[in-house]
Motif scaffolding. Structure first.
Motif, PDB file in Angstrom:
ATOM      1  N   GLN A  78       0.827  -1.265   0.077  1.00 46.07           N
ATOM      2  CA  GLN A  78       0.052  -0.039   0.151  1.00 46.07           C
ATOM      3  C   GLN A  78       0.668   1.178   0.007  1.00 46.07           C
ATOM      4  O   GLN A  78       0.615   2.066  -0.842  1.00 46.07           O
ATOM      5  N   VAL A  94      -6.798   7.151  -5.208  1.00 50.81           N
ATOM      6  CA  VAL A  94      -6.069   5.998  -4.725  1.00 50.81           C
ATOM      7  C   VAL A  94      -5.059   6.332  -4.016  1.00 50.81           C
ATOM      8  O   VAL A  94      -4.865   5.930  -2.634  1.00 50.81           O
ATOM      9  N   CYS A  98      -5.150   5.546   0.193  1.00 46.78           N
ATOM     10  CA  CYS A  98      -4.139   4.837   0.682  1.00 46.78           C
ATOM     11  C   CYS A  98      -3.263   5.651   2.022  1.00 46.78           C
ATOM     12  O   CYS A  98      -3.341   4.951   2.959  1.00 46.78           O
ATOM     13  N   ILE A 112      -2.141  -4.029  -1.703  1.00 49.54           N
ATOM     14  CA  ILE A 112      -3.362  -3.736  -2.296  1.00 49.54           C
ATOM     15  C   ILE A 112      -4.254  -4.941  -2.329  1.00 49.54           C
ATOM     16  O   ILE A 112      -5.523  -5.081  -2.329  1.00 49.54           O
ATOM     17  N   LEU A 125      -9.736   0.735   0.184  1.00 48.67           N
ATOM     18  CA  LEU A 125      -9.357   0.446  -1.100  1.00 48.67           C
ATOM     19  C   LEU A 125     -10.749  -0.190  -1.728  1.00 48.67           C
ATOM     20  O   LEU A 125     -11.031   0.034  -2.921  1.00 48.67           O
ATOM     21  N   VAL A 128     -13.005   2.599  -3.254  1.00 52.39           N
ATOM     22  CA  VAL A 128     -12.428   3.140  -4.326  1.00 52.39           C
ATOM     23  C   VAL A 128     -12.367   2.538  -5.785  1.00 52.39           C
ATOM     24  O   VAL A 128     -12.659   2.857  -6.691  1.00 52.39           O
ATOM     25  N   MET A 129     -11.987   0.841  -5.533  1.00 54.83           N
ATOM     26  CA  MET A 129     -12.132   0.254  -6.664  1.00 54.83           C
ATOM     27  C   MET A 129     -13.553   0.174  -7.426  1.00 54.83           C
ATOM     28  O   MET A 129     -13.653  -0.041  -8.509  1.00 54.83           O
TER      29      MET A 129
END
Ligand SMILES: Cc1cc2nc3c(=O)[nH]c(=O)nc-3n(C[C@H](O)[C@H](O)[C@H](O)COP(=O)(O)OP(=O)(O)OC[C@H]3O[C@@H](n4cnc5c(N)ncnc54)[C@H](O)[C@@H]3O)c2cc1C
Length: 291
Positions: A78, A94, A98, A112, A125, A128-129
């Motif tokens: 990360q 991102v 993080c 990740i 994350l 976010v993804m």
């Protein structure tokens, strides 16, 4: 507490790791950064018979610009993601997210892929993804498949990965021009898991109206939640006034929050409205060149 006994394997290639997973099935667990798995072992909440330590599989650790997006190897730390100039330039959300994960030593080890495979509903994350519409690649002996992030998360700490599958790559498409982004969360203390948060991406047209919006929440449901209705309300409108009010209503309606020792369900809904409004406003300002 100490972990229960386990066999230990440390492959150096993806193929070797996948062969071990095929051999041991659900008796095995992948060990990446260990920042979630090791505490689970020590508390004996996980009792795998075999640990497949992928830390020596160097081919799984990379940040690679692809077209206008980025491909991440699942084993990328990360902190490496956070420090990448390519990531900051192409996918600043991102980088922003993080920095909110735990503390620096955790991000130095944590990966990740581990964050996504662990699928903690409060993690940054995964949301976010989902907002970035990332594609996740999983490999098993004799095959591979790619699935959208939204389909990867299936429940609390649960994903679509089969026991013999290894998550190998996360591929994020580039963003349209005039896109601003923001990740906003509320946590009790810096470094704590979020009580709730949101990833917002807002693309403006030349008239300052929203051409495209992508919104995904964490901490307010069993999985990351994509707030599609809220996105639709914003599109074609200026991100302010009635449209913003209606969008935040839709964000709240999309949530399915738990009540626990950290916050009640009702509080989490209030929080979703607050972070939603803040993140959309910030993303829109950034899309227009503000900070
Ligand atoms: C004090 C503390 C605070 C933290 N705060 C936060 C926070 O605020 N936000 C946040 O998001 N996280 C936080 N974390 C968790 C951290 O981000 C972990 O790094 C992450 O959850 C797991 O990544 P890892 O690489 O350490 O995976 P591991 O712990 O090694 O593995 C986690 C799970 O994923 C599986 N796995 C790992 N890699 C793969 C792969 N490639 N394919 C298939 N399965 C795989 C493992 O088998 C295991 O089930 C915190 C952790 C600690 C200890």
């Amino acid at each position: 507490m100490k972990p229960p006994p386990f066999e230990y394997a440390a492959p150096r290639k993806t193929d070797e790791a996948v062969a071990l997973l095929a051999q041991h099935g659900d008796r095995a667990k992948v060990l990446a950064g260990g920042q979630s798995l090791v505490p689970l072992l020590n508390f004996r909440l996980a009792q795998p018979e075999v640990l497949v330590d992928v830390n020596r599989v160097a081919e799984l650790a990379y940040v690679r610009p692809v077209d206008s997006g980025i491909a991440f190897g699942a084993l990328t730390r990360q902190h490496t993601v956070e420090r990448s100039d390519d990531v900051r330039a192409r996918l600043p959300i991102v980088t922003e997210a993080c920095r909110l994960i735990g503390h620096l030593p955790i991000r130095h080890r944590g990966t990740i892929g581990g964050s996504l495979a662990h699928a903690d509903p409060a993690s940054e994350l995964p949301a976010v993804m989902v907002a970035l519409e990332a594609e996740l690649t999983a490999v098993r002996r004799g095959g591979r498949r790619t699935l959208p992030a939204e389909q990867f998360f299936t429940g609390i700490f649960t994903t679509a990965l089969a026991p013999d599958e290894l998550l190998t790559e996360i591929r994020v498409p580039g963003l349209p021009s005039r896109t601003g982004s923001a990740f906003v969360e509320i946590a009790r203390r810096a470094g704590d898991f979020a009580i709730g948060g949101i990833a917002a991406l807002v693309t403006l047209d030349d008239a300052g109206r929203v051409g495209r919006a992508r919104l995904a929440l964490c901490g307010v449901g069993p999985t990351p939640i994509r707030a599609r209705e809220a996105e639709r309300v914003l599109e074609g409108e200026r991100p302010e006034g009635r449209a913003l009010d209606e969008a935040t209503d839709k964000i709240v309606a999309a949530t399915d929050p738990p009540g626990d020792i950290h916050a009640s369900a009702a509080f989490r809904k209030k929080l979703a409205r607050h972070v939603g409004r803040q993140a959309i406003g910030l993303a829109a300002r950034r899309a227009g060149g503000g900070s």
